[in-house]
Design an enzyme around this catalytic site. Structure first.
Site, PDB file in Angstrom:
ATOM      1  N   SER A 594      77.526  13.331  27.530  1.00 27.26           N
ATOM      2  CA  SER A 594      75.922  13.297  27.668  1.00 27.26           C
ATOM      3  C   SER A 594      75.125  14.424  26.665  1.00 27.26           C
ATOM      4  O   SER A 594      75.543  14.637  25.450  1.00 27.26           O
ATOM      5  CB  SER A 594      75.557  12.987  28.929  1.00 27.26           C
ATOM      6  OG  SER A 594      74.270  12.420  29.311  1.00 27.26           O
ATOM      7  N   ASP A 675      76.727   1.501  28.016  1.00 33.44           N
ATOM      8  CA  ASP A 675      75.922   2.681  28.086  1.00 33.44           C
ATOM      9  C   ASP A 675      74.624   2.620  27.661  1.00 33.44           C
ATOM     10  O   ASP A 675      74.048   2.450  26.461  1.00 33.44           O
ATOM     11  CB  ASP A 675      76.614   3.851  27.615  1.00 33.44           C
ATOM     12  CG  ASP A 675      75.756   5.152  27.570  1.00 33.44           C
ATOM     13  OD1 ASP A 675      74.749   5.258  28.278  1.00 33.44           O
ATOM     14  OD2 ASP A 675      76.226   6.222  27.334  1.00 33.44           O
ATOM     15  N   HIS A 707      77.876   4.826  31.062  1.00 34.09           N
ATOM     16  CA  HIS A 707      77.764   6.290  30.703  1.00 34.09           C
ATOM     17  C   HIS A 707      78.970   7.028  31.261  1.00 34.09           C
ATOM     18  O   HIS A 707      79.385   8.031  30.815  1.00 34.09           O
ATOM     19  CB  HIS A 707      76.333   6.817  31.393  1.00 34.09           C
ATOM     20  CG  HIS A 707      76.013   7.951  30.430  1.00 34.09           C
ATOM     21  ND1 HIS A 707      76.005   8.033  29.055  1.00 34.09           N
ATOM     22  CD2 HIS A 707      75.703   9.298  30.891  1.00 34.09           C
ATOM     23  CE1 HIS A 707      75.326   9.358  28.766  1.00 34.09           C
ATOM     24  NE2 HIS A 707      75.223  10.113  30.000  1.00 34.09           N
TER      25      HIS A 707
END
Length: 748
Positions: A594, A675, A707
């Site tokens: 991320s 995601d 994610h």
């Protein structure tokens, strides 16, 4: 809460019929609470591998019965031999630490005590998408009856004993716009797959937004002829435009139940959720839990606070309440303030909400609570707060005459991460605490707020790491000078066979968020001990923007994504090179997900990237402008100073794609198809650049993950590919020389 009943369960009977565990003495390195008894859940392991991490029993937080003698919890275990998961509901005897099985039905979940110490209520999947409410007894294991069936999937069950002896029940379930229960398996077949939207958000986290919304339902259980029966159910949010729990991660922490009614938080329905975080607290008065239609929810607003709301909780008598709220709308990482509602009925003429003033020394407390509840006697508030890489339980006094008098927090727990707090028993302020640490995935402890130093451990799922072959001796921390006038904290995990006379390659792990932190807690996704056992010294820094070090430190990343945090990380690498002789920085790799993945791309375009032999970028940001396609637009709008057309200079300044001409470090790219926070085009763009530039690279994707990578078989592949990738660049043996089962490999 009611007075406890006596439960007649002899230890001999438990051992003979259902005991699966035996007592193990506390390991010598444990310096925490006094151990009552620790059950042995697993055999000790020679090396902590991804298979061990992913197949270890995963215990839920435990809920004590009113007598404080027993606590119920769930445990799930995945087997890589059978490729199946088992789920169990168990009860632990708090005095002995022995556990026994209540049920191993595959879909059994969410156990709750039904007012007394003997009876339990839990959920079970029923036919055609329904949910069955099952009642069982710890005295007669295996004898159950069905209290009722709800024609939909439900979760987040709360129960409360009423003065009448009946049980109030509330739970969450998706509902149609008309307020009726939604059942996905019974939804009419559609002739088209088209979706049409007139407003954003279109997707959230890993699913498309649909007309069906979360709602809180309530009713009551009544006992007749020795059996509990579920009465009619009412949608408390019908015709309100409100949604609670708030997607995606809201659950029981978004509502509470008392004999006086229902308390919940929801986003402001007048504002678009893609661009706003503002939430409100609502109260629905309920007299006997059979009212339909429900009373209209009453809103409680605090003028000074316009941000996200969470963690509503009733006082023990149900007359007052407390919750958390942030000041700024659109900033999901603002500091949570504690708000007190002295009278949920609104009868008092005094201010409806009051900010609880909390000070540390002479200054305002600058940490952000993640949850708040009342103590069992209502004299204290109990707050879980992230503090320097630990999630600590604090207490603050409520007995002072005015909320305007500053309160001073006192820590009740030490290192580790508190995940749940429950009253130990009726008539006592003692607490039953569930927590984890970097070496233990489940710990149960008893703490008396009056004597926190005398905490007693009830159970450690891994025997304080022994079952995993790891220990607290591998853990340490460092502080180094940051880019400004501040120190940066980092957690260190060494191999279990560590020797200061040897040198170990460095795994520099950068956390996501970015307003987050590496903490002394358990994780099945980025577990530093798994990497350390490969032969790395793992260092997990918490640079500018990290939580748990004061709000100013969190806010420091705003408008500076590739600025202060990057400079902190450069200084951290220099500190490691100069001050940690056992770390071989010539054999260094960096990994991040991320925002940590963003930083891998930022590394690639800047000098620090040349210090690493390989990088791993999981679901990271490649092009800053592509964040316009993300789900929660308030996030980049806040961090980058506004939407793209108003703050284009900042968006472009911190755009990693601008520096692709500098990329040269081998990189593994991982990006998943579900995601919707950072769409898969980001990962594909990275891989295309790497390939066109002739840089050694691989691309790993999962079609059924978001994610994160959560499914055990997928996670094993993830670990295998990641470890093989970094190991080959630092001279460590491959973790697995052959592709993991089920992986589709395409080579050029």
């Amino acid at each position: 809460m009611i007075a406890s009943k006596t439960v007649s369960i002899t230890v001999l009977l438990v051992i003979c019929t259902a005991a699966l565990y035996f007592t193990i003495p506390s390991p010598s390195f444990w310096t925490g609470p006094t151990v009552i008894n620790e059950p042995s859940h697993m055999q000790s392991q020679a090396s902590f591998t991804p298979e061990i991490l992913l197949s270890a029993p995963r215990r839920s937080p435990a809920i004590p019965d009113p007598s404080g003698r027993l606590a119920v919890y769930t445990v799930s275990t995945y087997s890589f031999k059978s490729h199946q998961k088992t789920s169990e509901i168990k009860v632990i005897d708090i005095a002995s630490g022995l556990s026994f099985l209540i049920t191993n039905e595959k879909t059994a979940s969410e156990p709750n005590w039904l007012g007394g110490p003997a009876e339990l209520l839990w959920l079970r999947e029923g036919e055609k998408g329904s949910t069955v409410l099952v009642v069982g007894s710890v005295e007669k294991v295996g004898q159950t009856h069905v209290a009722g069936t709800v024609p939909a999937s439900i979760s987040n069950v709360r129960v409360r004993l009423l003065e009448t002896g009946q049980i109030a029940i509330a739970f969450s379930a998706r509902s149609w716009p008309n307020g009726t229960l939604y059942n996905a398996e019974q939804e009419p077949k559609k002739l088209s797959t088209a979706r049409l939207y007139d407003s954003t958000m279109v997707r959230h986290w890993d699913e498309y937004v649909t007309p069906q919304k979360n709602a809180i339902w309530y009713g009551k259980l009544e006992k007749s002829n020795g059996r509990w029966r579920l009465g009619p159910l009412t949608n408390a949010l019908k015709n309100t435009r409100l949604e609670s729990p708030i997607p995606t991660f809201g659950g029981k922490d978004h509502f509470d139940l008392s004999s006086t009614g229902l308390l919940f938080v929801a986003k402001d329905p007048s504002l678009n959720p893609a661009f706003n975080t503002k939430g409100n607290l609502y109260f629905v008065p309920i007299e006997d839990f059979s009212e339909t239609p429900p009373s209209e929810p009453r809103i409680f607003e605090t003028e000074a606070l316009q941000g996200a709301a969470s963690s509503p909780a009733f006082s023990p008598d149900g007359k007052s309440a407390v919750f958390l709220q942030m000041e700024k709308n659109g900033y999901e990482s603002d500091r949570n303030r504690v708000v007190h509602v002295p009278d949920v009925s609104g009868i008092q003429a005094s201010t409806l909400t009051q900010l609880v003033e909390i000070q540390q020394g002479q200054a305002e407390w600058d940490l952000s609570p993640s949850s708040v509840i009342f103590s069992p006697d209502g004299s204290m508030l109990l707050l879980v707060v992230e503090d320097k890489a630990n999630d600590i339980l604090f207490k603050i006094d409520l007995t002072l005459s005015s909320m305007n008098i500053p309160r001073h927090p006192r820590a009740l727990t030490g290192p580790g991460a508190v995940s749940d707090v429950q009253p130990l028993k009726v008539g006592s302020n003692e607490l039953f605490i569930s927590s984890t640490s970097a070496i233990d995935n489940s710990i149960y402890t008893i703490v008396d707020p009056a004597r926190p130093a005398e905490a007693r451990m009830v159970s450690s799922n891994s025997r304080s790491g022994v079952s995993f072959g790891i220990s607290s001796e591998q853990m340490s921390e460092i502080w180094f000078q940051g880019a400004g006038d501040y120190q940066v904290h980092a957690l260190v995990m060494k191999p279990s066979n560590f020797s200061e006379n040897k040198k170990y390659p460095l795994a520099y792990m950068i956390h996501g968020g970015p307003q987050s932190a590496y903490t002394n807690s358990w994780s099945t996704r980025w577990n530093s001990a798994v990497f350390a056992e490969q032969g790395y010294v793992v260092i997990c820094p918490n640079p500018t923007g990290s939580t748990g070090y004061g709000q100013a430190f969190v806010d420091g990343i705003t408008g500076s994504w590739g600025g202060l945090p990057y400079e902190d990380l450069v200084k951290g690498f220099d500190y490691i090179k100069e001050q940690m002789p056992y770390v071989d920085t010539d054999k260094a790799v960096a990994l991040g997900a991320s925002y940590g993945g963003y930083m891998m791309n930022w590394f690639q375009g800047h000098p620090l990237g040349r210090a690493f032999r390989a990088l791993v970028c999981h679901d990271g940001v490649f092009s800053m402008t592509n964040q316009i396609s993300s789900d929660e637009q308030y996030f980049p709008n806040h961090d980058l100073g506004g939407p793209y057309w108003k703050s284009r200079e900042t968006w472009e300044k911190w755009n990693p794609a601008r520096f692709t001409g500098n990329w040269s470090t081998p990189m593994l790219v991982i990006h998943n198809e579900l995601d919707y926070r950072l769409p898969i085009s980001e990962g594909l763009a990275m891989f295309n650049v790497l390939q066109e530039r002739g840089i050694d690279s691989r691309f790993l994707t999962f079609s059924d993950e978001n994610h994160w990578v959560l499914k055990e078989e997928n996670s094993l592949v993830w670990h295998t590919v990641v470890l093989d990738w970094i190991n080959k660049y630092v001279g460590l043996p491959p973790y697995e020389s052959q592709p993991a089962s089920g992986i589709d490999m395409t080579t050029g």
